[in-house]
Design an enzyme around this catalytic site. Structure first.
Site, PDB file in Angstrom:
ATOM      1  N   ARG A 163      36.720  20.413  73.702  1.00 52.40           N
ATOM      2  CA  ARG A 163      38.041  20.701  73.135  1.00 52.40           C
ATOM      3  C   ARG A 163      38.928  19.452  73.133  1.00 52.40           C
ATOM      4  NH1 ARG A 163      40.890  25.498  75.756  1.00 52.40           N
ATOM      5  NH2 ARG A 163      42.212  25.206  73.936  1.00 52.40           N
ATOM      6  N   ASN A 170      49.846  25.795  73.862  1.00 58.13           N
ATOM      7  CA  ASN A 170      48.709  24.982  73.426  1.00 58.13           C
ATOM      8  C   ASN A 170      48.488  23.794  74.347  1.00 58.13           C
ATOM      9  OD1 ASN A 170      48.596  26.744  71.342  1.00 58.13           O
ATOM     10  ND2 ASN A 170      49.555  25.404  69.834  1.00 58.13           N
ATOM     11  N   VAL A 171      47.221  23.457  74.523  1.00 58.16           N
ATOM     12  CA  VAL A 171      46.873  22.326  75.385  1.00 58.16           C
ATOM     13  C   VAL A 171      46.618  21.062  74.558  1.00 58.16           C
ATOM     14  CG1 VAL A 171      46.089  23.682  77.355  1.00 58.16           C
ATOM     15  CG2 VAL A 171      44.475  23.202  75.510  1.00 58.16           C
ATOM     16  N   HIS A 220      50.870  25.904  79.536  1.00 55.88           N
ATOM     17  CA  HIS A 220      49.472  26.074  79.953  1.00 55.88           C
ATOM     18  C   HIS A 220      48.772  24.728  80.189  1.00 55.88           C
ATOM     19  CE1 HIS A 220      49.225  30.441  78.170  1.00 55.88           C
ATOM     20  NE2 HIS A 220      49.932  30.370  79.275  1.00 55.88           N
ATOM     21  N   CYS A 230      44.004  16.332  90.364  1.00 57.30           N
ATOM     22  CA  CYS A 230      43.192  16.416  91.582  1.00 57.30           C
ATOM     23  C   CYS A 230      43.620  17.667  92.336  1.00 57.30           C
ATOM     24  CB  CYS A 230      43.417  15.187  92.461  1.00 57.30           C
ATOM     25  SG  CYS A 230      42.616  15.340  94.071  1.00 57.30           S
ATOM     26  N   CYS A 267      44.870  16.586  96.244  1.00 58.12           N
ATOM     27  CA  CYS A 267      46.173  15.963  96.555  1.00 58.12           C
ATOM     28  C   CYS A 267      47.231  16.215  95.482  1.00 58.12           C
ATOM     29  CB  CYS A 267      46.002  14.459  96.783  1.00 58.12           C
ATOM     30  SG  CYS A 267      45.693  13.515  95.281  1.00 58.12           S
ATOM     31  N   LEU A 315      50.507  34.827  61.146  1.00 53.66           N
ATOM     32  CA  LEU A 315      49.658  35.223  60.017  1.00 53.66           C
ATOM     33  C   LEU A 315      49.659  36.735  59.851  1.00 53.66           C
ATOM     34  CD1 LEU A 315      47.874  33.719  58.003  1.00 53.66           C
ATOM     35  CD2 LEU A 315      45.972  33.961  59.600  1.00 53.66           C
TER      36      LEU A 315
HETATM   37  P1  OAD Z   1      45.451  33.723  69.979  1.00 56.90           P
HETATM   38  O1  OAD Z   1      44.135  33.241  69.496  1.00 56.90           O
HETATM   39  O2  OAD Z   1      45.464  34.870  70.921  1.00 56.90           O
HETATM   40  O3  OAD Z   1      46.381  34.121  68.749  1.00 56.90           O
HETATM   41  C1  OAD Z   1      46.553  33.255  67.666  1.00 56.90           C
HETATM   42  C2  OAD Z   1      47.532  33.911  66.679  1.00 56.90           C
HETATM   43  O4  OAD Z   1      47.754  32.992  65.624  1.00 56.90           O
HETATM   44  C3  OAD Z   1      47.023  35.214  66.058  1.00 56.90           C
HETATM   45  O5  OAD Z   1      48.041  36.212  66.122  1.00 56.90           O
HETATM   46  C4  OAD Z   1      46.743  34.824  64.594  1.00 56.90           C
HETATM   47  O6  OAD Z   1      47.016  35.877  63.681  1.00 56.90           O
HETATM   48  C5  OAD Z   1      47.705  33.678  64.383  1.00 56.90           C
HETATM   49  N1  OAD Z   1      47.255  32.695  63.370  1.00 56.90           N
HETATM   50  C6  OAD Z   1      46.007  32.292  63.061  1.00 56.90           C
HETATM   51  N2  OAD Z   1      46.020  31.364  62.100  1.00 56.90           N
HETATM   52  C7  OAD Z   1      47.327  31.166  61.778  1.00 56.90           C
HETATM   53  C8  OAD Z   1      48.008  30.338  60.835  1.00 56.90           C
HETATM   54  N3  OAD Z   1      47.357  29.500  60.019  1.00 56.90           N
HETATM   55  N4  OAD Z   1      49.367  30.415  60.774  1.00 56.90           N
HETATM   56  C9  OAD Z   1      50.054  31.258  61.598  1.00 56.90           C
HETATM   57  N5  OAD Z   1      49.470  32.070  62.487  1.00 56.90           N
HETATM   58  C10 OAD Z   1      48.121  32.026  62.592  1.00 56.90           C
HETATM   59  O7  OAD Z   1      46.197  32.454  70.616  1.00 56.90           O
HETATM   60  P2  OAD Z   1      47.455  32.412  71.606  1.00 56.90           P
HETATM   61  O8  OAD Z   1      48.374  33.533  71.356  1.00 56.90           O
HETATM   62  O9  OAD Z   1      47.981  31.037  71.563  1.00 56.90           O
HETATM   63  O10 OAD Z   1      45.514  30.695  77.473  1.00 56.90           O
HETATM   64  O11 OAD Z   1      46.737  32.625  73.009  1.00 56.90           O
HETATM   65  C11 OAD Z   1      47.527  32.638  74.161  1.00 56.90           C
HETATM   66  C12 OAD Z   1      46.724  32.127  75.329  1.00 56.90           C
HETATM   67  O12 OAD Z   1      45.518  32.863  75.430  1.00 56.90           O
HETATM   68  C13 OAD Z   1      46.249  30.681  75.192  1.00 56.90           C
HETATM   69  O13 OAD Z   1      47.219  29.728  75.575  1.00 56.90           O
HETATM   70  C14 OAD Z   1      45.065  30.643  76.100  1.00 56.90           C
HETATM   71  C15 OAD Z   1      44.407  31.928  75.645  1.00 56.90           C
HETATM   72  O14 OAD Z   1      43.513  32.533  76.458  1.00 56.90           O
HETATM   73  C16 OAD Z   1      44.769  30.152  78.461  1.00 56.90           C
HETATM   74  O15 OAD Z   1      43.691  29.613  78.263  1.00 56.90           O
HETATM   75  C17 OAD Z   1      45.393  30.280  79.820  1.00 56.90           C
END
Ligand code: OAD
Length: 234
Positions: free
Chosen positions: A56, A89-90, A106, A114, A117, A199
């Site tokens: 990633r 986002n990372v 996140h 680390c 420490c 979306l």
């Molecule tokens: P998701 O994958 O859960 O959701 C992504 C969202 O973006 C969905 O609702 C899609 O419909 C929308 N989407 C996709 N393409 C798009 C576009 N071109 N324009 C606008 N919207 C679009 O991702 P997150 O909500 O970011 O955490 O996920 C939250 C957290 O869950 C992440 O930070 C991660 C994950 O597990 C950790 O890893 C701790």
């Protein structure tokens, strides 16, 4: 004082070629999060977890910001510290687009941590379990990302900003992961206007005063233009 809090998720980076988590073919369709995104997974199989984040990290390093990231940078350039950008986002696409006031709740792929420490440094493209911490020399280095079961970064600052914001916007996030999914309710309770740009309707769509559906690269620029038109100039 923060006037606008913007929460972004994986959807804003989708058009830059970075996969989301929960869309068809997303990261959680090809990997079990329990295998790669928990402290227990890292303890069990650090090689697998490093491989997941190394891939990633390399993908994110090659990605370029899209029109949505650039529009948010334009908003900050005009409104300065009135805008707080909180991202789940990372990747570093907000910074690559020019945003500076970004809180990575996140963590970041570009960081290494680390866990003995607490020292933080810039991650090499490939992290390995045998890498040692540049500060304490322990072989206990991990990606500086927040895993399930860990506490997100910056929660005090985010909660303060939500309590004083006039506007809360969520962009490209499915609203399935807390605490971020709860921000809309917190902002509403403190009197903020709320808008979702996604979306498709998210899990928390009904909590927003307004939902705008479409690709981030299209709808975010329009929304930013409207906001900037409504801000008194000079
Ligand atoms: P998701 O994958 O859960 O959701 C992504 C969202 O973006 C969905 O609702 C899609 O419909 C929308 N989407 C996709 N393409 C798009 C576009 N071109 N324009 C606008 N919207 C679009 O991702 P997150 O909500 O970011 O955490 O996920 C939250 C957290 O869950 C992440 O930070 C991660 C994950 O597990 C950790 O890893 C701790």
């Amino acid at each position: 004082m923060t006037r606008i809090v913007i929460l972004t998720g994986a959807g804003i980076s989708a058009e830059s070629g970075l996969g989301t988590f929960r869309d068809a073919g997303g990261l959680w369709a090809t990997h079990r999060l329990e295998d790669v995104a928990t402290p227990e997974a890292f303890h069990r199989d650090p090689v697998l977890v490093h491989q997941f984040y190394n891939a990633r990290r390399q993908q994110a390093a090659a990605a370029i910001p899209n029109a949505a990231h650039k529009a948010l940078a334009r908003l900050e350039a005009t409104m300065g510290h009135d805008v707080l950008l909180v991202t789940q986002n990372v990747d570093d696409l907000h910074e690559k687009a020019g945003s500076r006031n970004v809180l990575h709740m996140h963590g970041r792929l570009a960081g290494a941590l680390c866990h003995v420490c607490g020292h933080r440094w810039i991650a090499p493209p490939e992290m390995r379990p045998e890498d040692s911490c540049p500060s304490c020399r322990a072989n206990a280095t991990r990606p500086d990302v927040v895993w399930f079961g860990e506490y997100p970064h910056g929660m005090d600052r985010i909660e303060q900003a939500l309590s004083e914001a006039a506007m809360f916007a969520a962009i490209g996030t499915s609203g399935q992961v807390y605490p971020a999914a709860g921000f809309v309710m917190q902002a509403r309770q403190c009197g903020a206007d709320t808008v979702e740009l996604n979306l498709e309707p998210s899990e928390t769509s009904s909590a927003f005063a307004q939902t705008r559906l479409g690709k981030a690269s299209e709808i975010v620029s329009l929304w930013v233009d409207e906001l900037l038109d409504s801000v008194p100039q000079g």
